[in-house]
Scaffold this motif. Structure first.
Motif, PDB file in Angstrom:
ATOM      1  N   ALA A  23       0.823  -1.207   0.000  1.00 42.28           N
ATOM      2  CA  ALA A  23       0.000   0.000   0.000  1.00 42.28           C
ATOM      3  C   ALA A  23       0.858   1.259   0.000  1.00 42.28           C
ATOM      4  CB  ALA A  23      -0.930  -0.005   1.210  1.00 42.28           C
ATOM      5  N   VAL A  24       1.856   1.293   0.879  1.00 36.52           N
ATOM      6  CA  VAL A  24       2.747   2.466   0.927  1.00 36.52           C
ATOM      7  C   VAL A  24       3.539   2.570  -0.372  1.00 36.52           C
ATOM      8  CG1 VAL A  24       4.718   3.486   2.135  1.00 36.52           C
ATOM      9  CG2 VAL A  24       2.866   2.439   3.436  1.00 36.52           C
ATOM     10  N   GLY A  25       3.866   1.430  -0.975  1.00 36.26           N
ATOM     11  CA  GLY A  25       4.539   1.461  -2.272  1.00 36.26           C
ATOM     12  C   GLY A  25       3.683   2.112  -3.338  1.00 36.26           C
ATOM     13  N   GLY A  26       2.372   1.846  -3.299  1.00 36.74           N
ATOM     14  CA  GLY A  26       1.465   2.495  -4.237  1.00 36.74           C
ATOM     15  C   GLY A  26       1.431   3.998  -4.041  1.00 36.74           C
ATOM     16  N   VAL A  27       1.435   4.431  -2.780  1.00 35.37           N
ATOM     17  CA  VAL A  27       1.472   5.871  -2.491  1.00 35.37           C
ATOM     18  C   VAL A  27       2.766   6.477  -3.023  1.00 35.37           C
ATOM     19  CG1 VAL A  27       1.446   7.612  -0.671  1.00 35.37           C
ATOM     20  CG2 VAL A  27       0.021   5.573  -0.457  1.00 35.37           C
ATOM     21  N   ALA A  28       3.883   5.783  -2.792  1.00 39.02           N
ATOM     22  CA  ALA A  28       5.173   6.285  -3.262  1.00 39.02           C
ATOM     23  C   ALA A  28       5.218   6.368  -4.788  1.00 39.02           C
ATOM     24  CB  ALA A  28       6.303   5.382  -2.754  1.00 39.02           C
TER      25      ALA A  28
END
Length: 426
Positions: free
Chosen positions: A263-268
């Motif tokens: 999920a945080v990778g998608g935000v990044a």
């Protein structure tokens, strides 16, 4: 009927489910008049002008300023873009300014769809209503998929309560049409988490593509706006927390960690796309970085002078005490935040007492209780993380109670009653 349905091939099950979801989404849209803002009102029409300006540009084969970022006229939140769009007014790049605090994926996507629609429908107002219909149907379709997961976990009555909590909620009924906020994208991270749990339970392990879907869902959500992101990240993990409470905790903890990274990778990735757009627009990495960091830090209250003296307690007081607008409306009957929370807590207490008196295992309440706590923490997280945005935008933030405190509370109340009655009967 359930046994016969499950005996069908998997592809047929998916096809039948998709048809039912689409048909119900169309029926709900027509029933609730969500195809027209003139019948049901609008939510944050100022931001929506960014999308109308971008669609009008794309219709006239223009790309500047800003690439596929949203554009506005010289006056921010001026509805001129919308009037030009309705009348198919010829425009030039000089008529617009780029809104550089977003990537503008929704403006580009609706711009492509609008160009297709313009082949068949020349009237701008007619195309506007078609786009509103599509946006509303997508939101209802996403909601129905969530209801399907609730049905499997807590039963059909809880799923129906969830759906009613959406259908009879004034805020989503207005907001689901908004072409800028695209409320259906707010549900994508939660749907990705639900799918991951369903596939894992069926197969006994989590395929890699489930994490990829979590990554993509969060990336798409952020490319349509980074606001409220903490809320959606929490709701993405909520289904996994529910599974963790009732099954192999070590395995589900690993899945929760992997889902968090995805999920945080998608935000990044969305931030990276925004940065690249900024480099193209400003002409330098330094200019893009300054724009990006300025937008982010102001929204999380680090550099916004307007709220430098506002505390988190003041923000929470505003939304728990002072802003007391209806969250649910059944004709003349309205339900606000405090009574809804109080009734839900009372329902938990009564069900706990019944289970204890009947000497039933209390662990059955752990998963639902954790989901309810997370559904309350999800909107509160944005109020804490971004007091600047939350304190100023009173016309936006109350919408967060519907993602997912209101529907979770309604669905859980039905489940708690059913659980207590079953314990008494047994």
């Amino acid at each position: 009927m359930k046994q016969k349905f499950r005996s069908l091939p998997a592809a047929v099950q998916v096809a039948v489910t998709a048809v039912v979801v689409v048909v119900l989404a169309v029926v709900l849209t027509v029933w609730r008049h969500n195809g027209s803002t003139y019948l049901t009102g609008f939510w944050d029409n100022g931001s929506q002008t960014l999308v109308f300006g971008r669609m009008l540009q794309m219709q006239q084969n223009q790309t500047s300023p800003g690439g596929f970022m949203g554009v506005y006229t010289q006056d921010w939140s001026d509805e001129q873009n919308r009037y030009w769009y309705r009348d198919n007014t010829p425009v030039s790049p000089q008529d617009f300014q780029a809104y550089t605090h977003q990537t503008g994926l929704q403006g580009w996507a609706f711009g492509v769809l609008n160009k297709v629609l313009s082949v068949f429908e020349d009237r701008g107002e007619a195309r506007e209503i078609i786009l509103y219909n599509i946006n509303s149907m997508l939101f209802y379709a996403a909601t129905l998929l969530v209801c399907l997961a609730v049905w499997r976990a807590w039963g059909p009555l809880s799923a129906l309560a969830w759906l009613c909590a959406v259908v009879f909620a004034p805020w989503p009924q207005r907001g689901m049409k908004d072409l800028y906020w695209c409320l259906w994208t707010w549900l994508l991270p939660a749907l990705a988490g639900l799918l991951l749990c369903a596939v894992t339970r069926r197969r006994g392990k989590t395929p890699w593509w489930c994490y990829l879907l979590v990554f993509a869902a969060c990336m798409v959500r952020c490319m349509c706006g980074f606001e409220f992101i903490s809320t959606f990240l929490i709701l993405c993990e909520a289904p996994l927390v529910y599974c963790w409470a009732g099954e192999d905790r070590r395995a589900w903890l690993r899945r929760m960690i992997c889902t968090g990274f995805a999920a945080v990778g998608g935000v990044a990735a969305a931030l990276g796309a925004w940065f690249i757009q900024g480099v193209i627009y400003f002409g330098s990495a330094a200019g893009s970085w300054q724009n990006l960091t300025g937008a982010v830090t102001s929204r999380v209250s680090l550099t916004d002078d307007m709220v430098s003296d506002v505390s988190v307690a003041q923000v929470l007081t505003r939304y728990f005490v002072k802003v007391d607008e209806p969250l649910l409306q059944f004709g003349p009957l309205t339900i606000t935040l405090k009574p809804l929370i109080a009734v839900t807590l009372l329902g938990f207490a009564l069900c706990l007492a019944v289970l204890a008196l009947r000497k039933k295992p209390l662990a059955v309440l752990a998963g639902p209780a954790l989901v309810w706590v997370l559904s309350l923490a999800a909107p509160v997280s944005w109020m804490v993380l971004s007091k600047a945005h939350a304190y100023v935008h009173v016309h936006l933030v109350p919408m967060l109670w519907h993602f997912a405190l209101v529907p979770v509370s309604c669905a859980l109340l039905v489940w708690l009653v059913k659980t207590a009655i079953t314990a008494v009967k047994e």
